[in-house]
Scaffold this active site. Structure first.
Site, PDB file in Angstrom:
ATOM      1  N   CYS A 109      34.250  -4.576 -39.685  1.00  5.99           N
ATOM      2  CA  CYS A 109      35.202  -5.062 -40.681  1.00  5.99           C
ATOM      3  C   CYS A 109      35.803  -6.011 -40.082  1.00  5.99           C
ATOM      4  CB  CYS A 109      36.083  -4.027 -40.824  1.00  5.99           C
ATOM      5  SG  CYS A 109      35.416  -2.278 -41.303  1.00  5.99           S
ATOM      6  N   ARG A 127      31.934 -10.230 -41.738  1.00  9.78           N
ATOM      7  CA  ARG A 127      31.935  -9.130 -40.833  1.00  9.78           C
ATOM      8  C   ARG A 127      31.763  -7.753 -41.684  1.00  9.78           C
ATOM      9  NH1 ARG A 127      33.756  -9.631 -35.516  1.00  9.78           N
ATOM     10  NH2 ARG A 127      34.559  -7.468 -35.495  1.00  9.78           N
ATOM     11  N   TRP A 153      33.756  -3.076 -44.026  1.00 11.09           N
ATOM     12  CA  TRP A 153      32.226  -2.769 -44.445  1.00 11.09           C
ATOM     13  C   TRP A 153      32.362  -1.153 -44.005  1.00 11.09           C
ATOM     14  CZ3 TRP A 153      28.662   0.028 -41.485  1.00 11.09           C
ATOM     15  CH2 TRP A 153      27.245  -0.065 -41.800  1.00 11.09           C
ATOM     16  N   ASN A 180      39.476  -1.741 -37.817  1.00 13.78           N
ATOM     17  CA  ASN A 180      38.190  -1.733 -37.564  1.00 13.78           C
ATOM     18  C   ASN A 180      37.755  -0.897 -36.529  1.00 13.78           C
ATOM     19  OD1 ASN A 180      35.762  -2.852 -37.698  1.00 13.78           O
ATOM     20  ND2 ASN A 180      36.217  -4.470 -36.012  1.00 13.78           N
ATOM     21  N   GLY A 181      36.736  -0.160 -36.913  1.00 13.40           N
ATOM     22  CA  GLY A 181      36.105   0.759 -36.038  1.00 13.40           C
ATOM     23  C   GLY A 181      35.698   2.257 -36.565  1.00 13.40           C
ATOM     24  N   GLU A 228      10.566 -11.276 -36.003  1.00  6.83           N
ATOM     25  CA  GLU A 228      11.614 -12.011 -36.346  1.00  6.83           C
ATOM     26  C   GLU A 228      11.452 -12.529 -37.787  1.00  6.83           C
ATOM     27  OE1 GLU A 228      14.373 -11.922 -35.496  1.00  6.83           O
ATOM     28  OE2 GLU A 228      15.345 -13.850 -36.372  1.00  6.83           O
ATOM     29  N   LYS A 257      13.924 -11.540 -40.906  1.00  8.28           N
ATOM     30  CA  LYS A 257      14.706 -12.711 -41.656  1.00  8.28           C
ATOM     31  C   LYS A 257      14.409 -12.348 -43.079  1.00  8.28           C
ATOM     32  CE  LYS A 257      17.163 -13.947 -39.306  1.00  8.28           C
ATOM     33  NZ  LYS A 257      17.232 -12.988 -38.069  1.00  8.28           N
ATOM     34  N   GLU A 262      16.108  -8.977 -44.395  1.00  6.88           N
ATOM     35  CA  GLU A 262      17.499  -8.933 -44.537  1.00  6.88           C
ATOM     36  C   GLU A 262      18.119  -9.702 -45.466  1.00  6.88           C
ATOM     37  OE1 GLU A 262      19.714  -9.590 -40.955  1.00  6.88           O
ATOM     38  OE2 GLU A 262      18.428 -11.022 -40.371  1.00  6.88           O
ATOM     39  N   HIS A 277      -6.073  -1.334 -36.828  1.00  5.41           N
ATOM     40  CA  HIS A 277      -5.744   0.042 -36.706  1.00  5.41           C
ATOM     41  C   HIS A 277      -4.733   0.663 -37.681  1.00  5.41           C
ATOM     42  CE1 HIS A 277      -7.821  -0.440 -32.952  1.00  5.41           C
ATOM     43  NE2 HIS A 277      -7.255  -1.530 -32.751  1.00  5.41           N
ATOM     44  N   LYS A 331      28.040  -8.903 -39.992  1.00  8.76           N
ATOM     45  CA  LYS A 331      27.547  -9.441 -38.749  1.00  8.76           C
ATOM     46  C   LYS A 331      27.383  -8.894 -37.459  1.00  8.76           C
ATOM     47  CE  LYS A 331      26.061 -13.466 -36.981  1.00  8.76           C
ATOM     48  NZ  LYS A 331      24.884 -14.194 -37.194  1.00  8.76           N
TER      49      LYS A 331
HETATM   50  C1  AGP Z   1      20.071 -10.628 -37.165  1.00  8.49           C
HETATM   51  O1  AGP Z   1      19.717 -11.514 -38.230  1.00  8.49           O
HETATM   52  C2  AGP Z   1      20.629  -9.326 -37.737  1.00  8.49           C
HETATM   53  N1  AGP Z   1      21.914  -9.587 -38.418  1.00  8.49           N
HETATM   54  C3  AGP Z   1      21.110  -8.346 -36.711  1.00  8.49           C
HETATM   55  O2  AGP Z   1      19.723  -7.656 -36.494  1.00  8.49           O
HETATM   56  C4  AGP Z   1      21.592  -8.680 -35.394  1.00  8.49           C
HETATM   57  O3  AGP Z   1      20.800  -9.393 -34.602  1.00  8.49           O
HETATM   58  C5  AGP Z   1      21.860  -7.492 -34.616  1.00  8.49           C
HETATM   59  O4  AGP Z   1      22.854  -6.657 -35.329  1.00  8.49           O
HETATM   60  C6  AGP Z   1      22.445  -7.701 -33.320  1.00  8.49           C
HETATM   61  O5  AGP Z   1      23.469  -8.391 -33.187  1.00  8.49           O
HETATM   62  P1  AGP Z   1      24.037  -8.961 -32.037  1.00  8.49           P
HETATM   63  O6  AGP Z   1      23.206 -10.083 -31.297  1.00  8.49           O
HETATM   64  O7  AGP Z   1      25.425  -9.550 -32.226  1.00  8.49           O
HETATM   65  O8  AGP Z   1      24.324  -7.773 -30.729  1.00  8.49           O
END
Ligand code: AGP
Length: 614
Positions: A2, A27, A75, A101-102, A487, A491, A494, A510, A609
């Site tokens: 958050c 966030r 969030w 936040n938390g 990766e 991308k 998500e 396999h 984020k």
């Molecule tokens: C990456 O595109 C994602 N948003 C997510 O997997 C991110 O890499 C992951 O949460 C780790 O975040 P950080 O690098 O800030 O620790």
């Protein structure tokens, strides 16, 4: 997860709070709200949905021009995203109001205790319990600061909070444990926020609060105490970041801007750290205090992280084992910490984290440190918890990465890992100055190669139009490019919500080969390298079963037009640098497909984020 903000000073608070929340919206964006103190009373406005929904509420029902307030963008962790669960949350008597936040792990126990004392709750959240707890301490504590300190001492879990008492004007109390909170120091005004992007437009003077600390913020002062109530002389820092860097700069989305910033962010991450004439990697001593003698003692590296940073760690394994000739083990942070890991003082615990606040990654770091490991953080946010708890830091100088889907931080992490591997290899005597110089010379050319890979954007956008309606994607790669297949899949999934899977190409037969048919796009990473022929075999296997083939290959590779449906070409660079270039078209493909599907590219559903909760 958050974003929280606080303001007290000479300007109307509402606009400042909303602008601050806009900069933190990446966030979390399930709901948002602000609270002001006006004439001894609380004014609270909240709305489910995005910040624009809160702005609509504020237009319809203006909150007044109070000079003091707190705000929150959410969030959801406890309780559905709805108005009742939106922050700010109030205590029982209309005096206390709070944003959080938390996650509080003992909130139910506290809620029952407070209920037994007659408290009634309006929401399902753990945060509202904190507001009631502060209110319950107020009478005896004598001040808001002391009430917050006492309440915080009862909390298990992590928190960053801003609290106000309607009867104590011109004052906000902030506290943190395990989630970030920064104080911004202005002229006759002061700020609190979850991260720098909400503070930088107003001031570059900041105080990064440490776990357990409590800040009392008025228009003139920021006073910090520790969990025991003792004054702390908190260090004021000046931030060099350009606040404009956190703007879109003419791009339609932050993600696209950040993809195109990669030549510069790689350049910035290299700057000042490579000496070609001496053939050396140099890290600033105050950042990275591990001497060559310390590095020479290391006999194992653990690379521990989450998400995209975990994919960077998988590439890091190749870099470290190739260049430093010691084993590198890669772990998801959420797995490492619960696995009773083998750790000793010759292990270099390396966490890779863009935000420096990922709860699982920080917990893994602490566990490894508790067991005696040396530690390094590869991180993009100066002053974040990771940079303050690891022994050494290698900052990726990307500037703020706002798009939830990490792009420029990823390629910068690969560069930082490369530099670290070279540094360890040299310290261990397995790499001479000439070899280091050769690698550094190639690395120095990476920004230009990324630039050239970005030129393929029009072709990638055309591909996106052709494949945007697919329901599944398979990404294949081998060796150091297998993590890039992972990766590329992450991308896409998500931000476009298309199911996508990355797989080692050699593993396809396999199992995943059963998925192949004419509806399944298969993206194959096939640079002209030592396993090129193997990749071609895998491409043939896919073709024989009617799969739709997109290949990412290097400019020097032979034509594959007779084997694949679409070819994307990227510059040929040395094998250890190729992943940095190969990922670029995959980032662009995910972006353009998501765009065509009408998805919210910068704020994809259900994501945030920085995952500051477990
Ligand atoms: C990456 O595109 C994602 N948003 C997510 O997997 C991110 O890499 C992951 O949460 C780790 O975040 P950080 O690098 O800030 O620790």
């Amino acid at each position: 997860m958050c974003g929280i903000v606080g303001y007290v000073g000479r300007q109307p608070a509402a606009r400042i709070l909303v602008d601050g929340l806009k900069r933190l919206e990446y966030r979390g964006y399930d709901s948002a709200g602000i609270a002001l103190v006006e004439g001894g009373a609380l004014v609270v406005r909240r709305a489910p949905g995005k910040l624009r929904d809160l702005e609509r509420v504020l237009e319809q029902d203006p909150p007044g021009d109070s000079r003091q307030g707190i705000g929150h963008t959410r969030w959801a962790t406890h309780g559905r995203p709805c108005e009742e669960n939106a922050h700010p949350h109030r205590g029982p008597d209309g005096r206390i109001v709070l944003v959080h936040n938390g996650i509080i792990e003992n909130y139910l126990e506290l809620k029952h205790e407070l209920r037994d004392r007659g408290h009634e709750f309006a929401s399902e959240t753990d945060s509202e319990v904190i507001a009631h707890l502060v209110a319950s301490e107020l009478a005896e504590a004598g001040s808001l600061t002391e009430a917050v300190r006492r309440a915080a001492g009862r909390l298990d879990g992590n928190y960053a909070i801003c609290v106000m008492d309607a009867r104590q004007p011109e004052q906000i109390v902030g506290a943190r444990r395990g989630a970030p909170l920064i104080a911004g120091l202005g002229e006759g005004e002061n700020f609190l926020a979850s991260d720098l992007t909400a503070i930088l437009p107003h001031t570059r003077r900041v105080i990064f609060l440490d776990d357990g600390q409590i800040a009392t913020v008025t228009p003139e002062r920021v006073d910090v105490i520790d969990a025991e109530g003792q004054p702390v002389s908190a260090e004021e820092k000046s931030i060099a970041w350009d606040p404009i860097a956190a703007e879109k700069g003419g791009y339609r989305h932050f993600m696209l801007k950040e993809i195109f910033e990669q030549p510069r962010s790689v350049q910035e991450t290299l700057a000042g750290r490579i000496s070609l004439d001496r053939g050396e990697v140099m890290f600033a001593r105050e950042e990275f205090p591990l001497e060559d003698a310390d590095l020479a003692r290391i006999d194992r590296v653990a690379l521990v992280s989450c998400g995209t940073s975990w994919h960077a760690s998988l590439v890091g394994k190749f870099l470290i084992e190739t260049l430093a000739r010691i084993p590198a083990e890669v772990d998801y942070a959420s797995e490492f910490r619960y696995r009773d890991p083998l750790v000793d003082d010759r292990l270099l615990m390396t966490i890779v984290t863009q935000s420096g606040e990922t709860a699982d990654t920080l917990a893994a770091l602490r566990e490894a440190q508790r067991r005696g490991a040396r530690s390094v953080a590869i991180c993009n946010v100066m002053g974040s918890t990771a940079t303050r708890e690891a022994e050494g830091t290698i900052l990726t100088h990307c500037g703020p990465e706002i798009g939830v889907a990490s792009t420029k931080a990823f390629t910068a992490q690969l560069v930082a890992l490369y530099l670290m591997a070279l540094r360890i290899g040299a310290a261990r005597g397995v790499l001479g100055a000439d070899e280091v110089r050769e690698h550094l010379t190639a690395l120095a050319q990476a920004p230009g190669r990324i630039e050239r890979a970005l030129e393929a954007e029009p072709q990638v956008a055309a591909l996106a139009r052709e494949f945007k309606d697919a329901t599944d994607f398979l990404y294949l790669g081998r060796g150091i490019n297998y993590p890039i297949a992972l990766e590329g899949a992450l991308k896409l999934k998500e931000i476009s919500y298309i199911h996508a899977e990355g797989y080692p190409a050699g593993e396809m037969k396999h199992g995943p080969i059963a998925l192949i048919d004419e509806t399944l796009p298969v993206v194959s990473l096939a640079p002209a390298d030592a396993v090129f022929e193997k990749m071609i075999s895998n491409i043939e296997e896919v073709r024989a079963r009617g799969g739709r083939l997109i290949v990412v290959t290097t400019e020097d590779a032979p034509s594959l037009d007779d084997k694949v449906d679409r070819t994307l070409r990227v510059p040929k660079v040395p094998p250890l640098i190729q992943p940095i270039v190969n990922v670029v078209p995959l980032q662009l493909l995910a972006y353009h497909i998501a765009l065509l599907r009408g998805c919210d590219v910068d704020q994809p559903r259900n994501l945030a984020k920085s995952v500051t909760v477990e």
